[in-house]
Scaffold this motif. Structure first.
Motif: not given
Length: 255
Positions: A34-62
């Motif tokens: 409570q009082g904290v926002e959960v932003v679930n950016c996880a993606r189906a079928d994503a590993g560490t590499k595919r998550f980065v390649d899909g731009g998902h990490l960059d969008r979090i870091l932005d």
């Protein structure tokens, strides 16, 4: 408001209504906060590499802010020997984890590593197998090396799966008989993905560890001892709403 960003694969991500009762533990995590926002950016079928390649990490870091948390949980997709997915546990997988940790710290955020839960694999004698084993071990090593908080969901889940055994664990995973659920009329035997009850208890464990390890103040937590009917409290978005939210985040508006 403090935010918790979730970076992970299919066992963490939220699922649409047409895939119920399949659920990721990130989907039910807000029940314990409570009082904290959960932003679930996880993606189906994503590993560490595919998550980065899909731009998902960059969008979090932005969008991540100082004092936010970046909760990272991978492994199950990383062990799939398919192009663009497989990472060697003590090679590229660890290098990728170091990137997640260091990029979060560069922005003043706090990284947290969460080992993936173990798949439901038993041999014909009822002995549990642990095909994921090297990835949690590799993540633990990075946690020690970089002094990163670690939530060992893998070890905790393994103990629970073993206590329940081959038959008892069916109620935690998407293991359905023909006609048991309208979304899977022909039945399904999925030994990797959780249904609502399994996801709920995994998220309860993650939240409890966030509290015990002092990653967030106590006032941000709730319901840690509350009994829930998982089928009633785990929410699934209608497919159209789910698709629109996904498009918005992919376009760059993570929230």
């Amino acid at each position: 408001m403090t935010a918790i960003y979730l970076a992970g694969g299919s066992t963490v991500c939220s699922r649409r209504r047409s895939m119920a009762p399949m659920a990721g533990w990130g989907q039910s995590l807000p029940l314990f906060l409570q009082g904290v926002e959960v932003v679930n950016c996880a993606r189906a079928d994503a590993g560490t590499k595919r998550f980065v390649d899909g731009g998902h990490l960059d969008r979090i870091l932005d969008t991540i802010k100082p004092e936010d948390l970046l909760v990272v949980s991978f492994g199950l997709s990383d062990m799939q020997e398919r192009p663009g997915r497989y990472t060697e546990p003590f090679g590229e997988f660890q290098s990728d984890l170091r990137r997640y940790v260091n990029e979060a710290r560069d922005r003043g955020a706090h990284p947290v590593l969460v080992t993936s839960h173990e798949p439901r694999i038993f041999d014909r004698f009822g002995n549990m197998r642990r095909p994921l084993m090297m990835y949690p071990a590799a993540m633990r090593e990075v946690a020690v090396e970089l002094t990163v908080p670690l939530i060992d969901l893998n070890e905790w889940s393994t103990g629970w799966w073993r206590r329940l055994g081959p038959d008892g664990t069916k109620s935690l995973f998407v293991y359905l008989e023909p006609g048991e659920h309208p979304n899977y009329p022909g039945g399904v035997a999925d030994h990797v993905h959780l249904r609502s009850r399994g996801a709920l208890e995994c998220s309860r464990f993650v939240a409890s560890q966030l509290l015990v390890q002092g990653m967030l103040p106590a006032q941000f937590f709730r319901n840690l001892e509350t009994g829930f009917d998982a089928d009633q409290v785990v929410e699934f978005l209608d497919d159209a709403v789910f698709d629109q939210m996904t498009k918005t985040r992919v376009a760059g508006g993570m929230k």
